[in-house]
Design an enzyme around this catalytic site. Structure first.
Site, mmCIF file in Angstrom:
data_model
loop_
_atom_site.group_PDB
_atom_site.id
_atom_site.type_symbol
_atom_site.label_atom_id
_atom_site.label_comp_id
_atom_site.label_asym_id
_atom_site.label_seq_id
_atom_site.Cartn_x
_atom_site.Cartn_y
_atom_site.Cartn_z
ATOM 1 C CB CYS A 1 -9.852 5.607 0.330
ATOM 2 S SG CYS A 1 -8.303 6.160 1.068
ATOM 3 C CB THR A 2 -6.599 1.296 2.263
ATOM 4 O OG1 THR A 2 -5.711 2.356 1.908
ATOM 5 C CG2 THR A 2 -6.624 0.259 1.185
ATOM 6 C CG HIS A 3 -5.910 6.211 4.802
ATOM 7 N ND1 HIS A 3 -5.145 5.552 3.874
ATOM 8 C CD2 HIS A 3 -5.054 6.903 5.590
ATOM 9 C CE1 HIS A 3 -3.875 5.842 4.082
ATOM 10 N NE2 HIS A 3 -3.787 6.652 5.121
ATOM 11 C CG ASP B 1 -1.715 1.261 1.397
ATOM 12 O OD1 ASP B 1 -2.317 1.685 0.394
ATOM 13 O OD2 ASP B 1 -1.741 1.862 2.494
ATOM 14 C CB SER B 2 0.246 4.758 -0.702
ATOM 15 O OG SER B 2 -0.954 4.823 0.038
ATOM 16 C CB CYS C 1 -3.041 0.867 -2.337
ATOM 17 S SG CYS C 1 -3.062 2.616 -2.798
ATOM 18 C CD GLU D 1 -1.519 8.647 6.987
ATOM 19 O OE1 GLU D 1 -0.521 9.092 7.552
ATOM 20 O OE2 GLU D 1 -1.523 7.612 6.300
#
Ligand code: DGL
Length: 292
Positions: free
Chosen positions: A209-211, A32-33, A95, A175
């Site tokens: 989005c993975t977040h 992933d990023s 991602c 984040e």
């Protein structure tokens, strides 16, 4: 004897008798990023606790979501090539942005290595949760620009209606760990209130989005109880499990798989923020910094 230990013993017996393929103990590579893909890794560990997993977070280049497709493609190739150096048996692009940009390329270039992305599993989860729905995809700028979810949904459900919304601020919010409270809710409202009050109000929200899975609680409180909210973590884990099985490359059951974490920058921050995404505390020492 526990059920998975019994399975492991049986599998070893069948393998030694030549009836079943031998367990393949090579790790599954995941990238992933940054830390967002740990939501997918968490689902994979729950579904396949016996598999060795190797995760690479390309934190030096994060975020991918605001970059051009050409840059993301280059980054994805570098991450994949790095993981291949560890003799992985499958590559998981955990991602959404990298899946939208690079899945087809990586599948073609790395064949016969199986490569799995998160967009199609996410679309499948959304259609399974609510067929013929009006879906709203929340994703990064790059994912939205490529319309990857719209295409994936159209392939599965001809009656699905889809709109996509870029929500870069939600990446930063996740984040920062602002998963609840007045500020968290205000940011989510700034994106969603206009659509919630419109005639085209969606009845399905796709966390593309993975977040975003860690913001599920605050998103739920804004959209109310009726809207379906899906992400791709669990369906991606199921697809990985199925591909390992059908490809005869599953690891031995009844053992505890290892987890190795790599990042391209900032081990301390990776551990701090990543713990929330993985759902368990991480120490800085557990993160190896690599140059790719
Ligand atoms: N992992 C990215 C995604 O799922 C979000 C973070 C980024 O922009 O790199 O699209």
């Amino acid at each position: 004897m526990r059920a998975d230990a019994r399975c492991g013993k049986m599998a070893r017996f069948l393998a030694s008798a030549g009836i079943m393929p031998r367990p393949d103990q090579r790790p599954v590579g995941v990238f992933d990023s940054g830390v967002g893909g740990l939501t997918v890794l968490k689902a994979m560990r729950e579904a396949m606790p016996h598999e060795d997993l190797l995760y690479l977070g390309d934190t030096a280049r994060l975020p991918y979501g605001t970059k051009s497709a050409a840059s993301v493609l280059r980054y994805a190739h570098r991450a994949a090539e790095h993981l291949i150096g560890y003799d992985i048996k499958m590559l998981v692009i955990a991602c959404n942005t990298a899946s939208a940009v690079a899945l087809d390329d990586l599948q073609r270039d790395l064949a016969p290595l199986p490569v799995v992305g998160v967009v199609k599993p996410g679309a499948r989860a959304a259609v399974a949760a609510r067929p013929a729905a009006r879906h709203l995809v929340l994703a990064t700028e790059a994912t939205v620009r490529l319309g990857a979810y719209s295409r994936a949904l159209a392939e599965i459900d001809e009656h699905a209606e889809v709109s996509e919304m870029a929500c870069e601020m939600l990446v930063a919010q996740a984040e920062e760990g602002w998963t609840e409270g007045a500020v968290a809710e205000a940011i989510v409202r700034a994106y969603l209130d206009p659509v919630l009050g419109s005639a085209a109000k969606p009845d399905s929200l796709i966390l593309g989005c993975t977040h975003f899975p860690i913001l599920r609680g605050v998103i739920r409180s804004v959209v109310g109880a009726d809207m379906s909210i899906v992400d791709s973590a669990v369906t991606t884990a199921s697809l990985v499990q199925e591909r390992l099985r059908s490809g005869g490359i599953g690891g031995a059951a009844g053992r505890t798989g290892s987890l190795r974490l790599l990042a391209t920058d900032g081990g301390r921050r990776f551990a701090q923020v990543g713990g929330t995404f993985l759902g368990e505390p991480l120490s800085t020492e557990a993160v190896e910094i690599v140059d790719i």
